[in-house]
Design an enzyme around this catalytic site. Structure first.
Site, PDB file in Angstrom:
ATOM      1  N   PRO A 111       0.829  -1.202   0.000  1.00 29.59           N
ATOM      2  CA  PRO A 111       0.000   0.000   0.000  1.00 29.59           C
ATOM      3  C   PRO A 111       0.868   1.258   0.000  1.00 29.59           C
ATOM      4  CG  PRO A 111      -0.831  -1.598   1.575  1.00 29.59           C
ATOM      5  CD  PRO A 111       0.496  -2.116   1.090  1.00 29.59           C
ATOM      6  N   GLU A 112       0.514   2.204  -0.859  1.00 27.12           N
ATOM      7  CA  GLU A 112       1.250   3.457  -0.977  1.00 27.12           C
ATOM      8  C   GLU A 112       0.411   4.589  -0.390  1.00 27.12           C
ATOM      9  OE1 GLU A 112       2.763   3.938  -4.989  1.00 27.12           O
ATOM     10  OE2 GLU A 112       2.912   1.764  -5.246  1.00 27.12           O
ATOM     11  N   LYS A 121       3.837   6.222   4.609  1.00 23.87           N
ATOM     12  CA  LYS A 121       3.009   5.010   4.573  1.00 23.87           C
ATOM     13  C   LYS A 121       2.671   4.513   5.980  1.00 23.87           C
ATOM     14  CE  LYS A 121       5.373   3.702   0.292  1.00 23.87           C
ATOM     15  NZ  LYS A 121       6.230   2.691  -0.381  1.00 23.87           N
ATOM     16  N   HIS A 151      -5.466 -15.276   8.581  1.00 24.21           N
ATOM     17  CA  HIS A 151      -4.354 -14.333   8.506  1.00 24.21           C
ATOM     18  C   HIS A 151      -4.510 -13.172   9.496  1.00 24.21           C
ATOM     19  CE1 HIS A 151      -3.024 -16.513   5.015  1.00 24.21           C
ATOM     20  NE2 HIS A 151      -4.157 -16.273   4.377  1.00 24.21           N
ATOM     21  N   ARG A 182       1.312 -11.818   4.466  1.00 20.55           N
ATOM     22  CA  ARG A 182       2.766 -12.024   4.407  1.00 20.55           C
ATOM     23  C   ARG A 182       3.464 -11.835   5.755  1.00 20.55           C
ATOM     24  NH1 ARG A 182       4.834 -11.129  -0.798  1.00 20.55           N
ATOM     25  NH2 ARG A 182       6.856 -11.698   0.087  1.00 20.55           N
ATOM     26  N   ARG A 191      22.044  13.962  -9.096  1.00 21.49           N
ATOM     27  CA  ARG A 191      21.788  12.568  -8.732  1.00 21.49           C
ATOM     28  C   ARG A 191      22.096  11.633  -9.895  1.00 21.49           C
ATOM     29  NH1 ARG A 191      18.581  12.375  -3.957  1.00 21.49           N
ATOM     30  NH2 ARG A 191      18.845  10.120  -4.049  1.00 21.49           N
ATOM     31  N   ARG A 236      12.514  -3.739  -9.305  1.00 24.55           N
ATOM     32  CA  ARG A 236      11.082  -3.443  -9.397  1.00 24.55           C
ATOM     33  C   ARG A 236      10.653  -3.359 -10.853  1.00 24.55           C
ATOM     34  NH1 ARG A 236       8.982  -0.607  -4.947  1.00 24.55           N
ATOM     35  NH2 ARG A 236      10.101  -1.179  -3.051  1.00 24.55           N
TER      36      ARG A 236
END
EC number: 3.2.2.23
Length: 283
Positions: free
Chosen positions: A2-3, A60, A95, A114, A159, A268
């Site tokens: 989740p973001e 988050k 869970h 998880r 960067r 990713r």
């Protein structure tokens, strides 16, 4: 994972449903869910008869002050965590990791497939970041006034990393993850492999604006559900239905029709349109 939009969706749902509710006991079904204190007995003793204040989101993380000078609770959903407001007689998922019993036969459940999610209790008179140390490392919130164009330009200056990886760095901007980094880069016309130092000022300006726009849209849609995310009442997020590129590998671009490509960056998956996000575009 989740973001920002998903965590914000949960935060708003919790404020609607749990504000003013009093904890009347609880059960810890998976001890390692507790990051602090590690003692189940101490955790349950400290939060007993505490009343939920207004939930807040930082990056988050979810934070809520407990009234009656009971300190704070902190939660990080990590990969698959869910906070669900249900009746106490609701069938228990295998869970389920934590149950907090409240009045009117309701409870707040932490469900986590998880098992990476974490819950903290922060003692009274201590700032949450003293216990939840990850808070100390967070950059600015993208909706804050401090997240200015000058700030963003300074963070990207010189960067050597690609812009996708930079956006995922929580010390640069808090709350951005894989989904919304891809979406913002598409909206700003920037290829995810572009190095931070290579971005022109107009590109940085466009990217900043795209991030804010994409995040607002995702919050309006209740976040994104591709697998495990649910809102507090168990409802899926709807953003995946309007996503520009994320999760749309080989599907036609919504703007130009070119098939969306997917590559690996820093382990990713990154999605982009090769036509709308051309290499070397400085405009």
């Amino acid at each position: 994972m989740p973001e920002l939009p998903e965590v914000e969706t949960v935060c708003r749902g919790l404020n609607q449903l749990t504000f003013g509710q009093t904890i009347r006991g609880g059960k810890v079904l998976l001890p390692r869910t507790l990051a602090y204190p590690v003692s189940i007995e101490e955790f349950l003793e400290q939060i007993n008869n505490a009343t939920f204040g207004q939930w807040q989101r930082r990056g988050k993380y979810l934070l809520v002050p407990l009234e009656e000078k009971k300190g704070w609770l902190g939660v990080h959903l990590r990969m698959t965590g869910q906070l669900l407001w249900v009746k106490q007689n609701e069938p228990l998922s295998r869970h389920t990791r934590l149950r907090l019993f409240c009045d009117r036969s309701k409870e707040l459940r932490f469900v986590d497939i998880r098992t990476f999610g974490k819950v903290w209790w922060v003692p009274p008179n201590q700032p949450p970041e003293t216990i939840i140390t990850g808070l100390q490392k967070l950059g600015l919130e993208p909706f804050s006034n401090a997240f200015s164009l000058d700030y963003f330009i300074d963070k990207l200056k010189g960067r050597q990393r690609n812009i996708k990886t930079i956006l995922l760095d929580q010390s640069v901007v808090a709350g951005i993850g894989n989904i919304y980094a891809d979406e913002a880069l598409f909206k700003s016309g920037i290829r995810p492999t572009t190095l931070g130092k290579e971005l022109s000022q107009p590109q940085v300006k466009r990217l900043r604006e795209a991030m804010i726009e994409v995040l607002k849209t995702a919050i309006e849609e209740g976040g994104t559900t591709f697998s495990d995310f649910r809102g507090v009442t168990g409802i899926n997020g709807n953003y995946s239905g309007v996503a520009w590129v994320y999760g749309r590998h080989n599907q036609p671009c919504r703007v130009c029709g070119t098939p969306i490509e997917r590559i690996k960056l820093g382990g990713r998956s990154s999605h982009f349109c090769p036509q709308c996000q051309p290499l070397g575009n400085k405009k």
